[in-house]
Motif scaffolding. Structure first.
Motif, PDB file in Angstrom:
ATOM      1  N   PHE A 118      76.042  71.257  39.802  1.00  0.00           N
ATOM      2  CA  PHE A 118      74.961  70.572  40.523  1.00  0.00           C
ATOM      3  C   PHE A 118      75.304  70.357  41.989  1.00  0.00           C
ATOM      4  N   GLY A 119      74.281  70.510  42.838  1.00  0.00           N
ATOM      5  CA  GLY A 119      74.423  70.211  44.265  1.00  0.00           C
ATOM      6  C   GLY A 119      73.293  69.302  44.676  1.00  0.00           C
ATOM      7  N   GLY A 120      72.964  69.333  45.968  1.00  0.00           N
ATOM      8  CA  GLY A 120      71.837  68.525  46.448  1.00  0.00           C
ATOM      9  C   GLY A 120      72.291  67.216  47.053  1.00  0.00           C
ATOM     10  N   SER A 121      71.314  66.490  47.570  1.00  0.00           N
ATOM     11  CA  SER A 121      71.634  65.265  48.295  1.00  0.00           C
ATOM     12  C   SER A 121      71.706  64.068  47.360  1.00  0.00           C
ATOM     13  N   CYS A 122      71.531  64.279  46.053  1.00  0.00           N
ATOM     14  CA  CYS A 122      71.446  63.118  45.148  1.00  0.00           C
ATOM     15  C   CYS A 122      72.574  63.037  44.127  1.00  0.00           C
ATOM     16  N   PHE A 123      72.666  64.023  43.226  1.00  0.00           N
ATOM     17  CA  PHE A 123      73.652  63.900  42.140  1.00  0.00           C
ATOM     18  C   PHE A 123      75.079  63.686  42.663  1.00  0.00           C
ATOM     19  N   ILE A 129      69.173  51.472  37.141  1.00  0.00           N
ATOM     20  CA  ILE A 129      68.435  52.515  36.389  1.00  0.00           C
ATOM     21  C   ILE A 129      68.473  53.831  37.164  1.00  0.00           C
ATOM     22  N   LYS A 130      68.313  53.739  38.472  1.00  0.00           N
ATOM     23  CA  LYS A 130      68.331  54.963  39.282  1.00  0.00           C
ATOM     24  C   LYS A 130      69.692  55.662  39.203  1.00  0.00           C
ATOM     25  N   TYR A 131      70.778  54.891  39.425  1.00  0.00           N
ATOM     26  CA  TYR A 131      72.111  55.505  39.365  1.00  0.00           C
ATOM     27  C   TYR A 131      72.408  56.061  37.974  1.00  0.00           C
ATOM     28  N   LEU A 179      70.370  71.186  30.647  1.00  0.00           N
ATOM     29  CA  LEU A 179      71.505  71.732  29.898  1.00  0.00           C
ATOM     30  C   LEU A 179      71.844  73.132  30.387  1.00  0.00           C
ATOM     31  N   ASN A 180      71.309  73.504  31.565  1.00  0.00           N
ATOM     32  CA  ASN A 180      71.570  74.852  32.085  1.00  0.00           C
ATOM     33  C   ASN A 180      72.947  74.918  32.736  1.00  0.00           C
ATOM     34  N   ALA A 181      73.827  75.686  32.101  1.00  0.00           N
ATOM     35  CA  ALA A 181      75.176  75.859  32.651  1.00  0.00           C
ATOM     36  C   ALA A 181      75.133  76.832  33.818  1.00  0.00           C
ATOM     37  N   ALA A 236      70.305  77.800  48.934  1.00  0.00           N
ATOM     38  CA  ALA A 236      69.739  76.471  48.681  1.00  0.00           C
ATOM     39  C   ALA A 236      70.429  75.858  47.464  1.00  0.00           C
ATOM     40  N   PHE A 237      70.443  74.521  47.361  1.00  0.00           N
ATOM     41  CA  PHE A 237      71.143  73.896  46.233  1.00  0.00           C
ATOM     42  C   PHE A 237      70.421  74.122  44.917  1.00  0.00           C
ATOM     43  N   LYS A 238      69.139  74.528  45.014  1.00  0.00           N
ATOM     44  CA  LYS A 238      68.381  74.983  43.847  1.00  0.00           C
ATOM     45  C   LYS A 238      67.154  75.720  44.388  1.00  0.00           C
ATOM     46  N   ASN A 239      66.347  76.282  43.499  1.00  0.00           N
ATOM     47  CA  ASN A 239      65.196  77.044  43.971  1.00  0.00           C
ATOM     48  C   ASN A 239      64.082  76.136  44.497  1.00  0.00           C
ATOM     49  N   GLU A 278      62.964  55.924  42.991  1.00  0.00           N
ATOM     50  CA  GLU A 278      62.157  57.143  42.826  1.00  0.00           C
ATOM     51  C   GLU A 278      62.929  58.174  42.015  1.00  0.00           C
ATOM     52  N   PHE A 279      62.163  58.963  41.259  1.00  0.00           N
ATOM     53  CA  PHE A 279      62.789  59.952  40.370  1.00  0.00           C
ATOM     54  C   PHE A 279      62.261  61.353  40.673  1.00  0.00           C
ATOM     55  N   LEU A 280      61.954  61.606  41.955  1.00  0.00           N
ATOM     56  CA  LEU A 280      61.340  62.877  42.332  1.00  0.00           C
ATOM     57  C   LEU A 280      62.404  63.960  42.514  1.00  0.00           C
ATOM     58  N   ARG A 281      62.110  65.138  41.952  1.00  0.00           N
ATOM     59  CA  ARG A 281      63.003  66.277  42.182  1.00  0.00           C
ATOM     60  C   ARG A 281      62.529  67.028  43.416  1.00  0.00           C
ATOM     61  N   GLU A 282      63.472  67.423  44.283  1.00  0.00           N
ATOM     62  CA  GLU A 282      63.076  68.256  45.428  1.00  0.00           C
ATOM     63  C   GLU A 282      62.442  69.531  44.898  1.00  0.00           C
ATOM     64  N   GLY A 283      61.434  69.991  45.595  1.00  0.00           N
ATOM     65  CA  GLY A 283      60.746  71.213  45.162  1.00  0.00           C
ATOM     66  C   GLY A 283      59.577  70.903  44.248  1.00  0.00           C
ATOM     67  N   THR A 288      71.719  80.772  43.328  1.00  0.00           N
ATOM     68  CA  THR A 288      70.583  79.841  43.203  1.00  0.00           C
ATOM     69  C   THR A 288      69.557  80.446  42.255  1.00  0.00           C
ATOM     70  N   GLU A 289      68.892  79.583  41.469  1.00  0.00           N
ATOM     71  CA  GLU A 289      67.974  80.053  40.436  1.00  0.00           C
ATOM     72  C   GLU A 289      66.580  80.403  40.981  1.00  0.00           C
ATOM     73  N   TRP A 290      66.516  81.214  42.054  1.00  0.00           N
ATOM     74  CA  TRP A 290      65.219  81.612  42.607  1.00  0.00           C
ATOM     75  C   TRP A 290      64.547  82.617  41.680  1.00  0.00           C
ATOM     76  N   SER A 311      70.315  57.068  35.697  1.00  0.00           N
ATOM     77  CA  SER A 311      69.509  58.262  35.380  1.00  0.00           C
ATOM     78  C   SER A 311      70.146  59.496  36.007  1.00  0.00           C
ATOM     79  N   ASN A 312      70.478  59.409  37.293  1.00  0.00           N
ATOM     80  CA  ASN A 312      71.089  60.572  37.954  1.00  0.00           C
ATOM     81  C   ASN A 312      72.458  60.898  37.356  1.00  0.00           C
ATOM     82  N   ALA A 313      73.233  59.859  37.060  1.00  0.00           N
ATOM     83  CA  ALA A 313      74.573  60.103  36.506  1.00  0.00           C
ATOM     84  C   ALA A 313      74.469  60.744  35.119  1.00  0.00           C
TER      85      ALA A 313
END
Ligand code: UGA
Length: 411
Positions: free
Chosen positions: A247-252, A194-196, A241-243, A309-312, A142-147, A374-376, A198-200
C-alpha cells in the motif's frame, strides 16, 4: 475539494477557504485543482453558484457549520503534524469573535484521538473569546478513497459523527441529509479513533495478503485463488485482499505510523501494526529480487516501470510503491524508463532525472525488463507491446496483466 463540492450537490451553500490564490481562482472557474473522477462535472454545476472559494476567513461567521479539512502530514518521528489544525482553529476563532450566532466547528482531517478536545476546542474558544456552550464541536472522519472519492461521498457505508455535546451533533448531522447511510454517533475521541482503526485494519488486510502471497509464491500457489476463496466468508469480505507491491498513498502509511506512535506514547507496544508496516516496506524489494533473478545484474539494464501513481485513477504519487523500486533500480545502475497515464508529472518532481514516456509502448521499446507497479486498467491487455522489448522479462506487481508470460510477485 470533494467534500465541499458534494455538500453543494446536496443543496448547501458552501464556501471554501483556501490559502493558495491560484487554487481559489481555479475552483471559482469550475476547474478542480486535483483530478478526481466525476469532480469536474459536479464542480462546474456549482462553482460560482452554491460553491465559492476565497482566501478570506471573515465570511466564516456567516456559516452554521465550519469544517476543518487541512492536512495532518507525518513528522519525522511518524507522529501527526497538527500545526495546520492549530492554525486553522486559530483563524476560525478570530473570525467568530464578533458573531452572536451558534456555530459548529467540525474536524474532518484525520487527527489523533484527543486533538479535537485538546487542540481545536481550546484554540477556537481562546481566539473567539467564547465559552464552550457558544460553539459546538464535532469530529466527522472521512472515508473517501482517492479516485473514487465522489462516489464514496455520495454512497457512504456509514457516517460517523463524534460530538462534544449532543446539541452540536444534532445541528451537524443534517448536512448529510439526502444520503442513505447509517449514522454512528460517538464521543469525539471514538470518532477520531474510528478513522485510524479503519485505515489500519485495511492496511493490515493488505499486508496479511502480501505475507501469505509471499509464502504462496514459494509453494507455487496463486494467492489470488486463495483470497478469492477466503474473501467469500462474510466475516472476512473480499475487499482489500489484493496482494502485490503493497500500500502507498497519503493515508495508509501515514495513519498506521501515527497509530504506532500513539500506542507507544501511551505505553503499548503495537507489534501487529509494526509488522503491517514492515511487510509493506519489504514488498518492493521482492520485486527487485525477482527482477535480478530474471535478468541478472541490473547495472546498465533498461527497465520499463509502468505505473507511478500509488494506485489507478489518480495522478497522486505520494508514497507510491514505485518510489522505493525506482530508488533501488537507480542505486543498482539500471536505466529507468517510466510511464504512467496520469502521474508522470507528479513522479518527475521526485525523480526529475529518469526518462518519462507518453505511452506504455514508448517506455517498453528496447527495455531489458518491465515492472508493472500500478493497477491501471489500460495495462490489462498489454501483450504485443512487450515484443518491443529486447526480451519479454515482465514482472507484474499488481495482478493486472492478462498475458500468459508475466511473472507475478505473489503468484
Ligand atoms: C484510503 C481508504 O481506503 C479510505 O477509506 C480513506 O478515506 C483514505 O485512505 C483516507 O484516509 O483519506 P486511499 O489511500 O485513497 O484510501 O486508497 P486505497 O484505495 O485505500 O488504496 C491504498 C493503497 O493500498 C494503494 O496503494 C493500493 O494500491 C493498495 N491496495 C489496496 C492494495 O495493495 N491491495 C488492496 O487490496 C487494496
Amino acid at each position: 475539494m470533494v467534500s465541499s463540492t458534494c455538500l453543494a450537490e446536496l443543496g448547501h451553500d458552501v464556501e471554501i477557504i483556501e490559502i493558495f490564490e491560484d487554487k481559489v481562482r481555479s475552483i471559482n472557474l469550475g476547474i478542480p485543482p486535483i483530478y478526481e473522477q466525476g469532480l469536474q462535472e459536479m464542480l462546474s454545476r456549482h462553482a460560482g453558484n452554491r460553491l465559492k472559494a476565497t482566501t478570506d476567513y471573515s465570511d466564516i461567521a456567516n456559516s452554521n457549520v465550519i469544517l476543518i479539512c487541512v492536512g495532518t502530514p507525518p513528522k519525522n518521528d511518524g507522529s501527526a503534524d497538527l500545526s495546520m489544525i492549530a492554525s486553522a482553529s486559530k483563524a476560525i476563532g478570530e473570525a467568530l469573535k464578533d458573531s452572536k450566532d451558534y456555530h459548529v466547528v467540525a474536524v474532518k482531517s484525520t487527527v489523533p484521538p484527543g486533538t479535537t478536545r485538546n487542540v481545536v476546542m481550546p484554540t477556537v474558544l481562546e481566539h473567539s473569546g467564547k465559552c464552550s456552550g457558544e460553539v459546538g464541536f464535532v469530529m466527522n472522519p472521512e472515508f473517501l478513497r482517492e479516485g473514487l472519492a465522489v462516489q464514496d461521498f455520495m454512497n457512504p457505508d456509514r457516517i460517523v459523527i463524534g460530538s462534544y455535546d449532543e446539541a452540536a451533533g444534532d445541528l451537524f448531522a443534517p448536512i448529510y441529509q439526502g444520503l442513505k447511510a447509517p449514522m454512528v454517533r460517538t464521543s469525539l475521541t471514538a470518532a477520531e479513533m474510528i478513522k485510524y482503526a479503519s485505515n489500519a485494519f485495511l492496511a493490515t488486510k493488505i499486508s496479511f495478503s502480501n505475507e501469505l502471497g509471499n509464502v504462496c509464491k514459494r509453494l507455487g500457489i496463486d494467492v489470488y485463488e486463495v483470497m478469492n476463496g477466503v474473501g467469500m466468508d462474510h466475516r472476512i469480505s473480499p475487499h482489500f485482499l489484493n496482494a502485490g507491491a503493497g500500500f502507498g498513498g497519503s493515508c495508509f502509511p501515514k495513519d498506521v505510523s501515527a497509530l504506532i506512535h500513539l500506542a507507544k506514547d501511551v505505553g503499548e507496544d503495537p507489534i501487529l501494526l509494526k509488522s503491517v508496516v514492515e511487510v509493506n516496506e519489504r514488498q518492493p524489494m521482492r520485486i527487485i529480487e525477482l527482477l535480478e533473478k530474471r535478468v541478472g545484474n541490473l547495472a546498465g539494464k533498461k527497465v520499463a516501470v509502468l505505473g507511478l501513481a500509488f494506485k489507478n485513477d489518480t495522478d497522486d504519487a505520494r508514497e507510491s510503491r514505485s518510489i522505493p523500486v525506482i530508488a533501488e533500480l537507480i542505486a543498482r545502475g539500471a536505466k529507468v524508463k517510466a510511464y504512467d497515464p496520469k502521474a508522470n508529472s507528479s513522479m518527475s518532481k521526485i525523480y526529475p532525472a529518469i526518462d518519462y514516456f507518453q505511452s506504455a509502448s514508448d517506455a517498453l521499446k528496447d527495455a531489458d525488463a518491465c515492472l508493472v507497479m500500478t493497477e491501471w486498467p489500460e495495462f490489462r491487455n498489454l501483450d504485443k507491446e512487450f515484443d518491443l522489448m529486447r526480451s519479454r522479462a515482465i514482472i507484474d506487481a499488481r495482478k493486472v496483466l492478462s498475458c500468459k508470460d508475466a511473472e507475478g510477485i505473489c503468484w
